[in-house]
Design a protein around this motif. Structure first.
Motif, short mmCIF file in Angstrom:
data_model
loop_
_atom_site.label_atom_id
_atom_site.label_comp_id
_atom_site.label_asym_id
_atom_site.label_seq_id
_atom_site.Cartn_x
_atom_site.Cartn_y
_atom_site.Cartn_z
N GLY A 1 0.76 -1.20 0.04
CA GLY A 1 -0.08 0.03 -0.06
C GLY A 1 0.79 1.39 -0.09
O GLY A 1 0.34 2.31 -0.26
N GLY A 2 1.97 1.28 0.17
CA GLY A 2 3.03 2.27 0.18
C GLY A 2 3.33 2.89 -1.23
O GLY A 2 2.87 2.46 -2.23
N SER A 3 4.44 3.82 -1.04
CA SER A 3 4.77 4.31 -2.36
C SER A 3 6.39 4.74 -2.36
O SER A 3 6.84 4.83 -1.39
CB SER A 3 3.85 5.70 -2.61
OG SER A 3 4.07 6.69 -1.60
N LEU A 4 6.67 4.85 -3.69
CA LEU A 4 8.08 5.07 -3.69
C LEU A 4 8.24 6.07 -5.06
O LEU A 4 7.40 5.88 -5.86
CB LEU A 4 8.88 3.97 -4.00
CG LEU A 4 9.29 3.20 -2.67
CD1 LEU A 4 9.92 1.90 -3.08
CD2 LEU A 4 10.22 3.73 -1.78
N ARG A 5 9.45 6.46 -5.20
CA ARG A 5 9.81 7.47 -6.49
C ARG A 5 11.24 6.89 -6.95
O ARG A 5 12.00 7.20 -6.12
CB ARG A 5 9.75 8.73 -6.28
CG ARG A 5 9.72 9.57 -7.71
CD ARG A 5 9.70 10.81 -7.84
NE ARG A 5 10.88 11.66 -7.38
CZ ARG A 5 11.11 12.93 -7.33
NH1 ARG A 5 10.38 13.54 -7.98
NH2 ARG A 5 12.41 13.31 -6.81
N LEU A 6 11.22 6.08 -7.89
CA LEU A 6 12.79 5.89 -8.19
C LEU A 6 13.09 6.86 -9.35
O LEU A 6 12.28 7.63 -9.96
CB LEU A 6 12.36 4.50 -9.16
CG LEU A 6 11.83 3.39 -8.64
CD1 LEU A 6 11.83 2.23 -9.22
CD2 LEU A 6 12.51 3.10 -7.07
N SER A 7 14.32 7.19 -9.29
CA SER A 7 15.15 7.89 -10.22
C SER A 7 16.06 7.39 -11.03
O SER A 7 16.79 6.55 -10.62
CB SER A 7 15.69 9.17 -9.35
OG SER A 7 14.66 9.92 -8.52
N CYS A 8 16.36 7.92 -12.19
CA CYS A 8 17.10 7.19 -12.70
C CYS A 8 18.06 8.60 -13.79
O CYS A 8 17.39 9.31 -14.61
CB CYS A 8 16.79 6.65 -13.92
SG CYS A 8 18.13 5.78 -15.30
N VAL A 9 19.18 9.08 -13.39
CA VAL A 9 20.05 9.89 -13.85
C VAL A 9 20.84 9.56 -15.17
O VAL A 9 21.57 8.46 -14.97
CB VAL A 9 21.11 10.58 -12.69
CG1 VAL A 9 21.87 11.83 -13.43
CG2 VAL A 9 20.05 11.17 -11.81
#
Length: 127
Positions: free
Chosen positions: A14-22
């Motif tokens: 039920g949680g959330s995340l934000r992935l990043s890719c540089v």
């Protein structure tokens, strides 16, 4: 181009995340960008992609409505916002780049279209 993914971690269902890719280099805007994932014991699968202009996105059916891909060309970064996570989302998430400097088309969902890959970031969802 070199890709560096980050943002993975352990999250409850039920949680959330934000992935990043540089991405390194000066031609980030020439690339369609994608996210793929590989769960333990499974083949790598497509998750989402965005065209080089940031105008078209494509999603796997399993993540539609829960994941959002976006890009910030000023930061050479592509993001994947993940919400309402479930245990089936546990996987190593990879970003990938598809060099399309003149493309005005939707991004591909095929692994074979992507030329460059990051090292992956692990997302673990506990039930």
């Amino acid at each position: 181009v070199q890709l560096q993914a980050s943002g993975g971690g352990l999250v409850q269902a039920g949680g959330s995340l934000r992935l990043s890719c540089v991405a390194s280099g000066r031609t980030f805007s020439s690339y369609h960008m994608g996210w793929f994932r590989q769960a333990p014991g499974k083949e790598r699968e497509f998750v989402a992609a965005i065209d080089r202009r940031g105008e078209r996105t494509v999603y796997a059916d399993s993540v539609k409505g829960r994941f959002t891909i976006s890009r910030d060309d000023a930061k050479n970064t592509v993001y994947l916002r993940l919400i309402n996570l479930g245990p089936d989302d546990t996987a190593v998430y990879y970003c990938a780049a598809d060099f399309r400097p003149y493309a005005y088309s939707s991004p591909s969902s095929s692994e074979g279209s992507f030329d460059y890959w990051g090292q992956g970031t692990l997302v673990t969802v506990s039930s």
